[in-house]
Design a protein around this motif. Sequence first.
Motif, short mmCIF file in Angstrom:
data_model
loop_
_atom_site.label_atom_id
_atom_site.label_comp_id
_atom_site.label_asym_id
_atom_site.label_seq_id
_atom_site.Cartn_x
_atom_site.Cartn_y
_atom_site.Cartn_z
N TYR A 170 0.87 -1.18 0.00
CA TYR A 170 0.00 0.00 0.00
C TYR A 170 0.90 1.22 0.00
CZ TYR A 170 -3.50 3.39 1.50
OH TYR A 170 -4.33 4.48 1.59
N PRO A 171 1.05 1.89 -1.14
CA PRO A 171 2.08 2.91 -1.29
C PRO A 171 1.75 4.25 -0.63
CG PRO A 171 0.87 2.69 -3.34
CD PRO A 171 0.33 1.64 -2.41
N ILE A 172 1.78 4.23 0.69
CA ILE A 172 1.76 5.48 1.45
C ILE A 172 3.03 5.51 2.28
CG2 ILE A 172 -0.76 5.47 1.56
CD1 ILE A 172 -0.45 4.79 4.56
N ARG A 173 3.38 6.67 2.77
CA ARG A 173 4.63 6.76 3.52
C ARG A 173 4.61 8.04 4.36
NH1 ARG A 173 9.87 5.79 0.02
NH2 ARG A 173 8.91 3.71 0.03
N LEU A 174 5.30 7.97 5.50
CA LEU A 174 5.61 9.18 6.26
C LEU A 174 7.01 9.62 5.85
CD1 LEU A 174 4.33 8.32 9.86
CD2 LEU A 174 3.13 9.46 7.99
N VAL A 175 7.15 10.85 5.41
CA VAL A 175 8.45 11.35 4.96
C VAL A 175 8.85 12.55 5.79
CG1 VAL A 175 8.13 10.50 2.61
CG2 VAL A 175 7.41 12.82 3.18
N LYS A 176 10.15 12.73 5.90
CA LYS A 176 10.69 13.80 6.73
C LYS A 176 10.45 15.17 6.06
CE LYS A 176 14.26 11.07 9.05
NZ LYS A 176 15.70 10.95 9.37
N VAL A 214 12.89 11.30 2.15
CA VAL A 214 13.51 10.47 3.19
C VAL A 214 12.40 9.88 4.07
CG1 VAL A 214 15.11 10.40 5.13
CG2 VAL A 214 15.56 11.92 3.17
N PRO A 215 12.23 8.56 4.06
CA PRO A 215 11.18 7.96 4.88
C PRO A 215 11.50 8.06 6.37
CG PRO A 215 12.52 6.25 3.86
CD PRO A 215 12.97 7.55 3.27
N LEU A 224 2.43 12.70 5.79
CA LEU A 224 1.84 11.55 5.11
C LEU A 224 1.66 11.86 3.63
CD1 LEU A 224 0.54 8.73 5.34
CD2 LEU A 224 -1.65 9.88 5.71
N VAL A 225 2.17 10.96 2.78
CA VAL A 225 2.05 11.12 1.33
C VAL A 225 1.52 9.82 0.74
CG1 VAL A 225 3.93 12.81 1.22
CG2 VAL A 225 4.43 10.38 0.87
N GLY A 226 0.87 9.93 -0.41
CA GLY A 226 0.34 8.75 -1.10
C GLY A 226 0.71 8.78 -2.57
N LYS A 227 1.27 7.70 -3.07
CA LYS A 227 1.69 7.61 -4.46
C LYS A 227 0.47 7.69 -5.38
CE LYS A 227 4.65 4.91 -7.56
NZ LYS A 227 5.53 3.71 -7.68
N SER A 260 4.91 10.62 -8.80
CA SER A 260 4.21 11.75 -8.20
C SER A 260 3.43 11.25 -7.00
CB SER A 260 3.27 12.43 -9.21
OG SER A 260 2.30 11.52 -9.69
N ALA A 261 3.24 12.11 -6.03
CA ALA A 261 2.55 11.72 -4.80
C ALA A 261 1.73 12.89 -4.28
CB ALA A 261 3.55 11.25 -3.74
N TYR A 262 0.64 12.54 -3.61
CA TYR A 262 -0.24 13.52 -2.98
C TYR A 262 0.33 13.92 -1.61
CZ TYR A 262 -4.23 15.07 -0.13
OH TYR A 262 -5.04 15.75 0.73
N LEU A 263 0.37 15.21 -1.33
CA LEU A 263 0.85 15.73 -0.05
C LEU A 263 -0.36 16.00 0.84
CD1 LEU A 263 3.47 18.31 -1.39
CD2 LEU A 263 3.88 15.95 -0.67
N SER A 264 -0.47 15.25 1.93
CA SER A 264 -1.65 15.39 2.79
C SER A 264 -1.67 16.70 3.55
CB SER A 264 -1.70 14.22 3.78
OG SER A 264 -0.66 14.34 4.74
N GLY A 265 -0.48 17.24 3.86
CA GLY A 265 -0.43 18.43 4.70
C GLY A 265 -0.52 18.12 6.18
N ASP A 266 -0.58 16.83 6.54
CA ASP A 266 -0.73 16.43 7.94
C ASP A 266 0.48 15.63 8.41
OD1 ASP A 266 -3.29 17.54 8.44
OD2 ASP A 266 -4.18 15.92 7.28
N VAL A 267 0.88 15.90 9.64
CA VAL A 267 2.01 15.21 10.25
C VAL A 267 1.48 14.10 11.14
CG1 VAL A 267 3.99 15.44 11.79
CG2 VAL A 267 3.46 17.26 10.15
N LEU A 268 1.94 12.87 10.88
CA LEU A 268 1.57 11.70 11.67
C LEU A 268 2.84 11.05 12.20
CD1 LEU A 268 -0.90 12.13 9.60
CD2 LEU A 268 -1.40 9.73 10.01
N VAL A 269 2.66 10.13 13.12
CA VAL A 269 3.80 9.34 13.60
C VAL A 269 3.35 7.89 13.66
CG1 VAL A 269 3.23 9.65 16.05
CG2 VAL A 269 5.59 9.14 15.38
N MET A 270 4.25 6.96 13.31
CA MET A 270 3.92 5.53 13.27
C MET A 270 4.74 4.79 14.32
SD MET A 270 4.17 2.89 10.02
CE MET A 270 5.98 2.98 9.96
N ASP A 271 4.09 3.86 15.04
CA ASP A 271 4.84 3.07 16.01
C ASP A 271 5.41 1.83 15.33
OD1 ASP A 271 2.83 1.11 15.83
OD2 ASP A 271 1.87 1.69 17.71
#
Length: 647
Positions: free
Chosen positions: A418-424, A441-442, A451-454, A487-498
């Motif tokens: 599922y091509p989403i990712r948290l990037v710096k 940079v992931p 959070l970004v989505g391909k 290309s990827a969508y920029l959510s504009g939101d900052v998340l953190v993953m455990d």
Amino acid sequence: MHYVASASLSFGSLGLLRLFGTPWPWSLAAGFGIYLGTGGWRYFYIAVRTAKRDLNGLYVLLRVKLALWHHMRNGHTIPSIFAQTVASQPDKPALVYEATGELWTFSQLDQISNSVANWALSQGWASGDVVALFMESRPLQVALWLGLAKVGVEAALINFNLRHDSLLHCLGVSASRGLVFGAELADAVLEVKSSLSQSMVRFCTGDLRVDQLSTLDAQPLDSILATAPNHPPPVSHSKGFNDRLFYIYTSGTTGLPKAAIVVHSRYYRIAAFGYHAFRMRQDDVIYDCLPLYHSAGNIMGVGQCLINGLTVVVKKKFSASRFWDDCIKYKCTVVQYIGEICRYLLSQPVRPSEREHRVRLAVGNGLRPSVWEAFTERFGVSQIGEFYGATECNCSIANMDGKVGACGFNSRILPNVYPIRLVKVDEETMELVRDKHGLCVPCRPGEPGLLVGKINQQDPLRRFDGYASHEATRKKIAHNVFKKNDSAYLSGDVLVMDEFGYMYFKDRSGDTFRWKGENVSTTEVEGTLSGLLGQTDVAVFGVTIPGVEGKAGMAAIADATGSFKCESFLREVQQVLPPYARPVFLRISPQVDTTGTFKIQKTRLQREGYDPRLTADKIYFLNTRAGRYEPVNEELYNAIVDGRISL
């Protein structure tokens, strides 16, 4: 809301992985990389802990993916899918209007929307034309956009709280040829009448006198629809599953609203994922107290009626005092929330009805971790269906197993399926951080990131349709994110993953500021202060002080009763917040501005800052040397601005 299986499922899942757009060898390679990076045994520990969750996510993804392909292959649209629902249960209640008790069966909703479609054709509107809907929530609003969609006309769902320039902006960016407004909003329309295009025909639903209609240059829609044919309209368009259905506007918390494009497949995807991810049932009754100009109310809520055949109770406006009584009256089993609704319910006095309902599931987003368990324990709601996902985004996630505080997850074992990712991102500018190859940079587990989505326009799960404004669309797309030339969508939101892949909402872009060398999360401080103050509204933001590095924290606090005490507040704040996170300024107001979807509105507050000349509200400054909050008058304000007060 799209998920993947863990490595322990790999042999049973390899054939499925190609369905989701990622060749399985790369997923195995990614999994092996995690295996090495987590010390071997830790990989298997994570796999065991997350296998059941990931398998359930894969099942939901597969069901929705196959359904989307089926509808695309057969050229279906939301109206044609609704027609199938009507045929299967014509006499079942579809929509109930709480304000009047009015009940529409699926057959009646179909017939009324047919009348709308035939009326639209009589107006000469054609496929691709836009008609704006400006009214408080009611079943007719659903019939209007659904009927327009039957003939290819797109609705622009206007926030009924907008006035003046914001209202004109929304009408303008959608290029609406017509305007349908509720009688309750006649004054708002009258205020902008002189600025409306003469070619924009206007119709009013509700009770207005003939002279009032004449003043507004409007026609009475109710009587027109009553005489319009209610048989299915002739097929006059060739729209498909990935064509435009309607426009939903962003809340405009940081500027004028943007018109997000909702295509038929996106509407279906959001509603279907909600149904399957949170295990809704055919006999569920949904209490929808959210505005129907918003995706949560109109897609996640009403979508369960149109797509899945559930009964939906439409509330004109949210009422904390009537919430549980309404749920009991209409035998609701599912409720919706967004923003601060759960906190508002907790702030109500205890009453018997809050434990006498049948509600088992609350679905929504924006439930603060600080009120999550308090809500479930007090009201006896067994399941929270928290999700993350803006109307237009392609990187939605959902909390399917009740992990407290999490807004969703992505697999740690096969993260690339599922091509989403948290990037710096740069903490000051929110600009993407790039490596030496120019790629993003992931983030590692525990590191906050954007959070970004391909993007893949051929996949209804991955496409990004953007906004009516090409410039607004361009700003939400980044290139060279996962690999070169993507290309990827920029959510504009900052998340953190455990480490298990659970994701937690941190901040919206711009909602962090730096003070005394530390990053301050406005979301976290707001939750803490609101808890101290009995779940009252609190808005936290950073303000600039001339000659001082960073931004000082300022908290706007709602105090309708005049009972706020600075002394006791400071004592409690000192116990729960580190010095750098304590508000330097306070603004005490009768109420804090919120959007129509219960998000704290900070634009005006940030603009006015701590200048006492710009507001009648009381403003206080934290004098750390004296150990107290002091009222800010013009003399103290000038001393702070001139640098005569040490910070």
